[in-house]
Design a protein around this motif. Structure first.
Motif, PDB file in Angstrom:
ATOM      1  N   GLY A 511      -1.654 -10.891  -1.103  1.00  0.00           N
ATOM      2  CA  GLY A 511      -2.785 -10.014  -1.351  1.00  0.00           C
ATOM      3  C   GLY A 511      -3.482  -9.590  -0.076  1.00  0.00           C
ATOM      4  O   GLY A 511      -3.783  -8.406   0.131  1.00  0.00           O
ATOM      5  N   ARG A 512      -3.740 -10.553   0.804  1.00  0.00           N
ATOM      6  CA  ARG A 512      -4.423 -10.235   2.062  1.00  0.00           C
ATOM      7  C   ARG A 512      -3.534  -9.410   2.982  1.00  0.00           C
ATOM      8  O   ARG A 512      -3.988  -8.433   3.592  1.00  0.00           O
ATOM      9  N   TYR A 513      -2.271  -9.771   3.095  1.00  0.00           N
ATOM     10  CA  TYR A 513      -1.351  -9.027   3.956  1.00  0.00           C
ATOM     11  C   TYR A 513      -1.190  -7.594   3.458  1.00  0.00           C
ATOM     12  O   TYR A 513      -1.213  -6.636   4.245  1.00  0.00           O
ATOM     13  N   ASN A 514      -1.055  -7.429   2.156  1.00  0.00           N
ATOM     14  CA  ASN A 514      -0.878  -6.094   1.597  1.00  0.00           C
ATOM     15  C   ASN A 514      -2.127  -5.241   1.755  1.00  0.00           C
ATOM     16  O   ASN A 514      -2.039  -4.023   1.961  1.00  0.00           O
ATOM     17  N   THR A 515      -3.294  -5.860   1.654  1.00  0.00           N
ATOM     18  CA  THR A 515      -4.536  -5.122   1.893  1.00  0.00           C
ATOM     19  C   THR A 515      -4.570  -4.581   3.315  1.00  0.00           C
ATOM     20  O   THR A 515      -4.982  -3.447   3.567  1.00  0.00           O
ATOM     21  N   TRP A 516      -4.115  -5.408   4.250  1.00  0.00           N
ATOM     22  CA  TRP A 516      -4.063  -5.000   5.656  1.00  0.00           C
ATOM     23  C   TRP A 516      -3.094  -3.832   5.846  1.00  0.00           C
ATOM     24  O   TRP A 516      -3.413  -2.842   6.532  1.00  0.00           O
ATOM     25  N   LEU A 517      -1.904  -3.929   5.236  1.00  0.00           N
ATOM     26  CA  LEU A 517      -0.936  -2.840   5.339  1.00  0.00           C
ATOM     27  C   LEU A 517      -1.475  -1.555   4.708  1.00  0.00           C
ATOM     28  O   LEU A 517      -1.288  -0.460   5.251  1.00  0.00           O
ATOM     29  N   ALA A 518      -2.128  -1.699   3.567  1.00  0.00           N
ATOM     30  CA  ALA A 518      -2.671  -0.524   2.880  1.00  0.00           C
ATOM     31  C   ALA A 518      -3.722   0.160   3.731  1.00  0.00           C
ATOM     32  O   ALA A 518      -3.762   1.397   3.826  1.00  0.00           O
ATOM     33  N   GLU A 519      -4.582  -0.618   4.357  1.00  0.00           N
ATOM     34  CA  GLU A 519      -5.622  -0.044   5.207  1.00  0.00           C
ATOM     35  C   GLU A 519      -5.004   0.627   6.420  1.00  0.00           C
ATOM     36  O   GLU A 519      -5.453   1.690   6.860  1.00  0.00           O
ATOM     37  N   MET A 520      -3.967   0.031   6.975  1.00  0.00           N
ATOM     38  CA  MET A 520      -3.268   0.620   8.111  1.00  0.00           C
ATOM     39  C   MET A 520      -2.679   1.976   7.746  1.00  0.00           C
ATOM     40  O   MET A 520      -2.808   2.957   8.479  1.00  0.00           O
ATOM     41  N   ALA A 521      -2.020   2.027   6.581  1.00  0.00           N
ATOM     42  CA  ALA A 521      -1.427   3.282   6.126  1.00  0.00           C
ATOM     43  C   ALA A 521      -2.504   4.314   5.808  1.00  0.00           C
ATOM     44  O   ALA A 521      -2.332   5.513   6.077  1.00  0.00           O
ATOM     45  N   ARG A 522      -3.618   3.871   5.239  1.00  0.00           N
ATOM     46  CA  ARG A 522      -4.711   4.800   4.911  1.00  0.00           C
ATOM     47  C   ARG A 522      -5.285   5.438   6.159  1.00  0.00           C
ATOM     48  O   ARG A 522      -5.526   6.652   6.209  1.00  0.00           O
ATOM     49  N   ARG A 523      -5.477   4.626   7.204  1.00  0.00           N
ATOM     50  CA  ARG A 523      -6.017   5.176   8.460  1.00  0.00           C
ATOM     51  C   ARG A 523      -5.035   6.156   9.096  1.00  0.00           C
ATOM     52  O   ARG A 523      -5.438   7.127   9.724  1.00  0.00           O
ATOM     53  N   ALA A 524      -3.739   5.879   8.935  1.00  0.00           N
ATOM     54  CA  ALA A 524      -2.735   6.757   9.529  1.00  0.00           C
ATOM     55  C   ALA A 524      -2.731   8.126   8.869  1.00  0.00           C
ATOM     56  O   ALA A 524      -2.451   9.137   9.522  1.00  0.00           O
ATOM     57  N   GLY A 525      -3.031   8.171   7.581  1.00  0.00           N
ATOM     58  CA  GLY A 525      -3.110   9.440   6.878  1.00  0.00           C
ATOM     59  C   GLY A 525      -1.766   9.927   6.377  1.00  0.00           C
ATOM     60  O   GLY A 525      -0.713   9.422   6.775  1.00  0.00           O
ATOM     61  N   PRO A 526      -1.779  10.927   5.499  1.00  0.00           N
ATOM     62  CA  PRO A 526      -0.532  11.441   4.921  1.00  0.00           C
ATOM     63  C   PRO A 526       0.335  12.112   5.980  1.00  0.00           C
ATOM     64  O   PRO A 526      -0.159  12.747   6.912  1.00  0.00           O
ATOM     65  N   GLY A 527       1.642  11.934   5.841  1.00  0.00           N
ATOM     66  CA  GLY A 527       2.573  12.597   6.741  1.00  0.00           C
ATOM     67  C   GLY A 527       2.747  11.928   8.083  1.00  0.00           C
ATOM     68  O   GLY A 527       3.502  12.411   8.929  1.00  0.00           O
ATOM     69  N   SER A 528       2.061  10.804   8.297  1.00  0.00           N
ATOM     70  CA  SER A 528       2.127  10.164   9.612  1.00  0.00           C
ATOM     71  C   SER A 528       3.251   9.155   9.721  1.00  0.00           C
ATOM     72  O   SER A 528       3.467   8.572  10.768  1.00  0.00           O
TER      73      SER A 528
END
Length: 631
Positions: A511-528
């Motif tokens: 749960g914690r690791y996936n939250t971190w990955l999700a936040e990383m992907a969110r900051r990167a934005g679509p298409g990145s």
């Protein structure tokens, strides 16, 4: 063989002033590995007068990541390469007249065939740990994966810990053994604390703490950290002021409920209470200005916190993907209350990284010491027959880079195809309709296209969990168990929070690791997340709470798709009143039974109602499926 073919780099790093050259012709003939262009670090490390190299959550990944799908090649170094890196860095420290420590925050079990592929009668990680013993670790801490099986803990106590000469720390973890007179006694697995003096004469006091873990085996105990800091031994250990406290422990440096950590996030706040950095606060109450360096783990992320201006806390990822670096200038902090200058860095674990920072080439990097470790690990892989081929995976199956459910999800593969196939083998109940449920954390890693070997099976799913079942559950009741486990609906929010808390206490970090990955992907934005865009490869793109940039190498963030904490097979095509088998992994048995009793009142189910569904263990499922479906 496959496991003996550790991925290497195409381009090596040779530093010459500000110029860095990468020439394939410099590749040593002795490293005949698949070649991939790896992005080098973009700046040298910053050294202080006190420096630390940090590893954590290695989980048996001592031959590194060997697959060609990105981002795996970024982490293609092995323990022998790392040993050579440490050797060169120790020499650089001498030249700089600086201290350099090597520390680890635990979890050396459960992860790859090197740790888990032992023959019958063996003990998990007993052989692979012999190679970790050869590294010059100044401090190591116990992890929760050292405690799931008593035989593993006892092996650590009797064989591994003595090799660390008092530097293996288990401040709040005991094991029950027999004394010389035959009496059962509870003793620390390692040392409670240690005090030592560095090469440059600095006095260090260290403790090694495990978070409030509840999934430990019988005859082991984990003391609550809040109680540990009240113990007389702890009070006495920190009473004398050292030049620096170096705290290691198997716990996050953020988002946890008890140890060093502080903070919270939108996902975990609902079930992790904030009590502040307990160990840190206990020390600060006695020594308000003494420098404190903290090295955590467990949640598998790259993270950094500063609790005040004279401390830093670092967490350095997982699975031999990341090597952590921290530096501090302690000399200028003596006799004043000024903030200390710290730096931190997250290094990709590969030979390009190592050669860049040690100013070596592929011809000059390897040490005989490091090569002997690599060769020894390859020999161990051969002894364990880890290259044994089960079949050929037709594509990549990932935990989070593809949606769940989808054809590219390993979670979908497991519950829809692999588990039903494997569990039906020689099973007298195979014709009885069923629903199968497991926690998504049962799967530990991706499966990649191509050869699927014994090592790949143990890497994707190393756990020896059993499959249980309760018969004669009507379909209408059975279909409600999975959504209730996942807390569907606002009315289940409290129940979901309680389940998540319990899973965390038992050791589930997904749960914690996936939250971190999700936040990383969110900051990167679509298409990145387009691979190789701008000559950058997929990898970690870290944002933490410490000043400046932490990542040593620039990457494009890996894509991320969320998945539920619990997953289940397709509902059988029968009427709602049809009795079926409810099948589940034993790790979640208590949760399933509790929920089953809330969904109906015709019977009060207990552990005795759950029977073994199949002799097949969890870590055999993918191999059995591969032999049927991928041959």
């Amino acid at each position: 063989m496959l496991l003996a073919s550790v991925l290497a780099l195409v381009n090596l790093a040779t530093a010459c002033g500000d110029q860095h050259f990468y020439a394939p012709s410099d590749l040593a003939e002795k490293r005949e590995y698949p070649q991939f262009p790896l992005t080098p670090p973009y700046r040298p490390l910053v050294w202080g007068d006190f420096n630390v190299i940090h590893t954590t959550d290695t989980h048996g990944w001592l031959l590194g990541h060997q697959k060609s799908s990105w981002p795996e090649p970024n982490y293609s170094g092995d323990l022998g390469d790392f040993a050579s890196f440490v050797t060169h860095m120790k020499q650089i420290a001498v030249e700089k007249n600086a201290d350099l420590l090597l520390v680890d925050s635990g979890d050396v079990h459960d992860g790859t065939g090197l740790s888990d592929g032992y023959p019958p009668g063996g003990v998990d990680a007993h052989e692979s740990n012999k190679f970790l013993e050869r590294l010059p670790y100044d401090l190591m801490a116990i992890g929760n994966h050292e405690l799931y099986v008593y035989a593993d803990t006892y092996d650590m106590y009797t064989n591994f810990v003595p090799q660390l000469n008092g530097r293996y720390l288990s401040s709040n973890v005991n094991i029950t053994v027999f004394s010389s007179d035959g009496a059962a006694v509870s003793v620390p697995v390692g040392n409670r604390f240690v005090k030592f003096t560095t090469a440059k004469g600095r006095r260090v006091t260290s403790v090694g703490v495990l978070y409030d873990f509840t999934g430990n085996s019988v005859n082991t105990t984990v003391q609550l950290v809040a109680d540990m800091v009240k113990e007389s031994w702890f009070v006495e250990a920190i009473e004398e002021e050292p030049d620096v406290f170096v705290l290691i422990g198997h716990m996050p440096v953020s988002y946890d409920n008890c140890m060093f950590s502080i903070g919270g996030n939108a996902v975990s706040d609902q079930y992790l209470r904030l009590t502040g950095p307990v160990v840190f606060n206990a020390i600060r109450a006695v020594h308000p200005l003494t420098p404190i360096l903290i090295f955590g783990g467990h949640s598998h992320i790259r993270d950094c916190q500063q609790y005040d201006g004279r401390s830093m806390a670092l967490e350095s990822g997982r699975y031999m993907e990341t090597v952590g670096w921290m530096s501090a200038n302690l000399s200028v902090a003596q006799g004043n209350s000024n903030n200390i200058t710290f730096t931190r860095r997250y290094l990709d674990q590969n030979r390009v990284t190592y050669q860049y920072h040690t100013r070596t080439s592929n011809a000059t990097f390897d040490t005989s010491y490091g090569r002997s470790i690599t060769i020894g690990l390859e020999d161990l892989a051969e002894q364990f027959d880890l290259s044994y081929l089960y079949g050929y995976a037709p594509q990549d199956y990932t935990l989070s880079r593809n949606p769940y459910p989808s054809n590219g999800s390993i979670l979908s593969l497991f519950v829809d195809d692999a588990a039903p196939t494997a569990l039906a083998i020689n099973n007298s109940r195979a014709d009885v309709p069923n629903i199968f449920i497991t926690n998504s954390g049962e799967l530990r890693f991706d499966v990649f296209k191509g050869e699927f070997t014994k090592n790949d099976q143990l890497t994707a799913l190393p756990f020896t969990d059993s499959f249980l079942y309760i018969p004669n559950i009507t379909l209408s009741i059975a279909t409600q168990v999975l959504p209730t486990l996942n807390g569907a609906g606002a009315s289940d929010k409290k129940k979901r929070a309680a389940l998540e808390t319990e899973m965390w206490r038992r050791g589930y970090v997904g749960g914690r690791y996936n939250t971190w990955l999700a936040e990383m992907a969110r900051r990167a934005g679509p298409g990145s997340s387009v691979e190789m865009a701008g000559n950058l490869t997929l990898g970690y793109v870290t944002t933490d709470s410490c000043p400046g940039a932490g990542d040593d190498t620039l990457h494009i963030a890996v894509p991320y798709y969320s998945s539920p904490n619990y997953i289940g097979s397709t509902t059988p095509n029968v009427t709602d009143d049809t009795p079926i088998d409810l099948v589940f992994i034993d790790f979640i048995a208590a949760d399933v039974i509790e929920i089953l009793n809330t969904l109906q009142n015709a019977k009060n189910y207990s552990d005795s109602d759950a029977s073994l569904y199949s002799p097949v263990l969890a870590n055999q499922v993918l191999e059995l499926y591969a032999q049927v479906g991928w041959n």
